[in-house]
Design a protein around this motif. Sequence first.
Motif, PDB file in Angstrom:
ATOM      1  N   VAL A  29       0.851  -1.179   0.000  1.00 31.16           N
ATOM      2  CA  VAL A  29       0.000   0.000   0.000  1.00 31.16           C
ATOM      3  C   VAL A  29       0.892   1.235   0.000  1.00 31.16           C
ATOM      4  O   VAL A  29       1.833   1.337   0.786  1.00 31.16           O
ATOM      5  CB  VAL A  29      -0.917  -0.002   1.254  1.00 31.16           C
ATOM      6  CG1 VAL A  29      -1.779   1.238   1.284  1.00 31.16           C
ATOM      7  CG2 VAL A  29      -1.764  -1.252   1.277  1.00 31.16           C
ATOM      8  N   ASP A  30       0.594   2.184  -0.909  1.00 33.59           N
ATOM      9  CA  ASP A  30       1.411   3.391  -0.992  1.00 33.59           C
ATOM     10  C   ASP A  30       1.083   4.376   0.124  1.00 33.59           C
ATOM     11  O   ASP A  30       1.956   5.078   0.607  1.00 33.59           O
ATOM     12  CB  ASP A  30       1.214   4.075  -2.350  1.00 33.59           C
ATOM     13  CG  ASP A  30       1.855   3.278  -3.469  1.00 33.59           C
ATOM     14  OD1 ASP A  30       2.748   2.471  -3.177  1.00 33.59           O
ATOM     15  OD2 ASP A  30       1.463   3.469  -4.634  1.00 33.59           O
ATOM     16  N   GLU A  31      -0.168   4.443   0.514  1.00 30.97           N
ATOM     17  CA  GLU A  31      -0.598   5.384   1.545  1.00 30.97           C
ATOM     18  C   GLU A  31      -0.946   4.642   2.830  1.00 30.97           C
ATOM     19  O   GLU A  31      -1.616   3.614   2.801  1.00 30.97           O
ATOM     20  CB  GLU A  31      -1.819   6.172   1.066  1.00 30.97           C
ATOM     21  CG  GLU A  31      -1.524   7.113  -0.080  1.00 30.97           C
ATOM     22  CD  GLU A  31      -0.551   8.220   0.292  1.00 30.97           C
ATOM     23  OE1 GLU A  31      -0.665   8.768   1.407  1.00 30.97           O
ATOM     24  OE2 GLU A  31       0.328   8.525  -0.524  1.00 30.97           O
ATOM     25  N   LEU A  32      -0.513   5.187   3.942  1.00 26.84           N
ATOM     26  CA  LEU A  32      -0.841   4.610   5.245  1.00 26.84           C
ATOM     27  C   LEU A  32      -2.080   5.300   5.802  1.00 26.84           C
ATOM     28  O   LEU A  32      -2.276   6.500   5.601  1.00 26.84           O
ATOM     29  CB  LEU A  32       0.320   4.815   6.225  1.00 26.84           C
ATOM     30  CG  LEU A  32       1.629   4.115   5.894  1.00 26.84           C
ATOM     31  CD1 LEU A  32       2.680   4.480   6.916  1.00 26.84           C
ATOM     32  CD2 LEU A  32       1.444   2.620   5.871  1.00 26.84           C
ATOM     33  N   THR A  33      -2.885   4.543   6.517  1.00 27.87           N
ATOM     34  CA  THR A  33      -4.039   5.141   7.177  1.00 27.87           C
ATOM     35  C   THR A  33      -3.566   5.859   8.432  1.00 27.87           C
ATOM     36  O   THR A  33      -2.461   5.626   8.936  1.00 27.87           O
ATOM     37  CB  THR A  33      -5.074   4.071   7.562  1.00 27.87           C
ATOM     38  OG1 THR A  33      -4.476   3.184   8.528  1.00 27.87           O
ATOM     39  CG2 THR A  33      -5.541   3.286   6.352  1.00 27.87           C
ATOM     40  N   THR A  34      -4.415   6.707   8.952  1.00 29.76           N
ATOM     41  CA  THR A  34      -4.080   7.435  10.177  1.00 29.76           C
ATOM     42  C   THR A  34      -3.854   6.473  11.326  1.00 29.76           C
ATOM     43  O   THR A  34      -2.941   6.667  12.133  1.00 29.76           O
ATOM     44  CB  THR A  34      -5.216   8.425  10.523  1.00 29.76           C
ATOM     45  OG1 THR A  34      -5.442   9.265   9.391  1.00 29.76           O
ATOM     46  CG2 THR A  34      -4.845   9.286  11.710  1.00 29.76           C
ATOM     47  N   ASP A  35      -4.669   5.429  11.410  1.00 32.36           N
ATOM     48  CA  ASP A  35      -4.507   4.439  12.482  1.00 32.36           C
ATOM     49  C   ASP A  35      -3.144   3.757  12.403  1.00 32.36           C
ATOM     50  O   ASP A  35      -2.493   3.541  13.420  1.00 32.36           O
ATOM     51  CB  ASP A  35      -5.609   3.379  12.408  1.00 32.36           C
ATOM     52  CG  ASP A  35      -6.973   3.941  12.761  1.00 32.36           C
ATOM     53  OD1 ASP A  35      -7.025   4.992  13.425  1.00 32.36           O
ATOM     54  OD2 ASP A  35      -7.984   3.319  12.375  1.00 32.36           O
ATOM     55  N   THR A  36      -2.727   3.425  11.190  1.00 32.23           N
ATOM     56  CA  THR A  36      -1.427   2.775  11.013  1.00 32.23           C
ATOM     57  C   THR A  36      -0.298   3.723  11.415  1.00 32.23           C
ATOM     58  O   THR A  36       0.658   3.311  12.067  1.00 32.23           O
ATOM     59  CB  THR A  36      -1.248   2.327   9.554  1.00 32.23           C
ATOM     60  OG1 THR A  36      -2.368   1.537   9.164  1.00 32.23           O
ATOM     61  CG2 THR A  36       0.023   1.519   9.386  1.00 32.23           C
ATOM     62  N   GLU A  37      -0.420   4.976  11.039  1.00 28.55           N
ATOM     63  CA  GLU A  37       0.604   5.949  11.407  1.00 28.55           C
ATOM     64  C   GLU A  37       0.683   6.110  12.920  1.00 28.55           C
ATOM     65  O   GLU A  37       1.776   6.209  13.479  1.00 28.55           O
ATOM     66  CB  GLU A  37       0.319   7.290  10.739  1.00 28.55           C
ATOM     67  CG  GLU A  37       0.539   7.269   9.245  1.00 28.55           C
ATOM     68  CD  GLU A  37       0.108   8.549   8.559  1.00 28.55           C
ATOM     69  OE1 GLU A  37      -0.497   9.428   9.237  1.00 28.55           O
ATOM     70  OE2 GLU A  37       0.373   8.686   7.362  1.00 28.55           O
ATOM     71  N   ILE A  38      -0.459   6.138  13.586  1.00 26.10           N
ATOM     72  CA  ILE A  38      -0.481   6.262  15.043  1.00 26.10           C
ATOM     73  C   ILE A  38       0.182   5.046  15.681  1.00 26.10           C
ATOM     74  O   ILE A  38       0.953   5.184  16.637  1.00 26.10           O
ATOM     75  CB  ILE A  38      -1.926   6.457  15.556  1.00 26.10           C
ATOM     76  CG1 ILE A  38      -2.418   7.856  15.186  1.00 26.10           C
ATOM     77  CG2 ILE A  38      -2.017   6.234  17.059  1.00 26.10           C
ATOM     78  CD1 ILE A  38      -3.871   8.113  15.481  1.00 26.10           C
ATOM     79  N   LYS A  39      -0.098   3.869  15.152  1.00 26.35           N
ATOM     80  CA  LYS A  39       0.526   2.655  15.690  1.00 26.35           C
ATOM     81  C   LYS A  39       2.042   2.696  15.519  1.00 26.35           C
ATOM     82  O   LYS A  39       2.783   2.276  16.411  1.00 26.35           O
ATOM     83  CB  LYS A  39      -0.060   1.416  15.018  1.00 26.35           C
ATOM     84  CG  LYS A  39      -1.459   1.097  15.468  1.00 26.35           C
ATOM     85  CD  LYS A  39      -2.025  -0.111  14.758  1.00 26.35           C
ATOM     86  CE  LYS A  39      -3.468  -0.329  15.173  1.00 26.35           C
ATOM     87  NZ  LYS A  39      -4.094  -1.433  14.459  1.00 26.35           N
ATOM     88  N   VAL A  40       2.503   3.205  14.384  1.00 28.61           N
ATOM     89  CA  VAL A  40       3.943   3.312  14.149  1.00 28.61           C
ATOM     90  C   VAL A  40       4.563   4.259  15.170  1.00 28.61           C
ATOM     91  O   VAL A  40       5.603   3.959  15.766  1.00 28.61           O
ATOM     92  CB  VAL A  40       4.226   3.797  12.702  1.00 28.61           C
ATOM     93  CG1 VAL A  40       5.670   4.203  12.528  1.00 28.61           C
ATOM     94  CG2 VAL A  40       3.852   2.721  11.695  1.00 28.61           C
ATOM     95  N   LEU A  41       3.919   5.401  15.397  1.00 32.94           N
ATOM     96  CA  LEU A  41       4.447   6.371  16.359  1.00 32.94           C
ATOM     97  C   LEU A  41       4.407   5.820  17.781  1.00 32.94           C
ATOM     98  O   LEU A  41       5.341   6.044  18.563  1.00 32.94           O
ATOM     99  CB  LEU A  41       3.670   7.682  16.275  1.00 32.94           C
ATOM    100  CG  LEU A  41       3.831   8.462  14.966  1.00 32.94           C
ATOM    101  CD1 LEU A  41       2.994   9.732  15.001  1.00 32.94           C
ATOM    102  CD2 LEU A  41       5.273   8.778  14.680  1.00 32.94           C
ATOM    103  N   GLN A  42       3.346   5.090  18.125  1.00 27.47           N
ATOM    104  CA  GLN A  42       3.268   4.487  19.455  1.00 27.47           C
ATOM    105  C   GLN A  42       4.390   3.473  19.647  1.00 27.47           C
ATOM    106  O   GLN A  42       4.963   3.368  20.735  1.00 27.47           O
ATOM    107  CB  GLN A  42       1.913   3.813  19.667  1.00 27.47           C
ATOM    108  CG  GLN A  42       0.793   4.783  19.914  1.00 27.47           C
ATOM    109  CD  GLN A  42      -0.559   4.100  20.013  1.00 27.47           C
ATOM    110  OE1 GLN A  42      -0.799   3.064  19.394  1.00 27.47           O
ATOM    111  NE2 GLN A  42      -1.452   4.679  20.792  1.00 27.47           N
ATOM    112  N   LYS A  43       4.694   2.744  18.607  1.00 24.62           N
ATOM    113  CA  LYS A  43       5.784   1.769  18.676  1.00 24.62           C
ATOM    114  C   LYS A  43       7.116   2.477  18.924  1.00 24.62           C
ATOM    115  O   LYS A  43       7.939   2.015  19.724  1.00 24.62           O
ATOM    116  CB  LYS A  43       5.830   0.961  17.373  1.00 24.62           C
ATOM    117  CG  LYS A  43       6.886  -0.110  17.349  1.00 24.62           C
ATOM    118  CD  LYS A  43       6.839  -0.878  16.037  1.00 24.62           C
ATOM    119  CE  LYS A  43       7.954  -1.904  15.979  1.00 24.62           C
ATOM    120  NZ  LYS A  43       7.967  -2.622  14.702  1.00 24.62           N
TER     121      LYS A  43
END
Length: 135
Positions: A29-43
């Motif tokens: 997927v070229d674009e990440l969803t907001t939820d995925t981005e939040i999970k990355v930042l939480q990690k």
Amino acid sequence: MIAKDNAKLRGLRAIKAAILLAKTEKTGVDELTTDTEIKVLQKLVKQRKESAEIYKAQGRDDLYQIEIEEQQVIEEFLPQQLDRSDIENIIKGIIAETGANGMKDMGKVMGLANQKLAGQADGKTISEIVKTSLS
């Protein structure tokens, strides 16, 4: 870079690298969803906390300070975290809604709690509150 704020620069570089890595993973997927981005930042925040604890235990205050500075920069891009009493109230509502009455229902409660509190509380805190509420 111009302001010579090394802590912010390191934090932003870590965020950029993590998001680029998440985009190039096998999902295609070229674009990440907001939820995925939040999970990355939480990690990233979780990694910084764990590293800081290790450095503090080893007496490496210089490295500890670097990790804390990066953690603070990354947390600026996360949604506001709820305090413990708000999390407890939401979880009590979930328990009442699901009719959970023991530890056997923990999975059901955790699933709903993680959905409702996504990005607003870390999983460890949610788990602790659910365990105390159900026992």
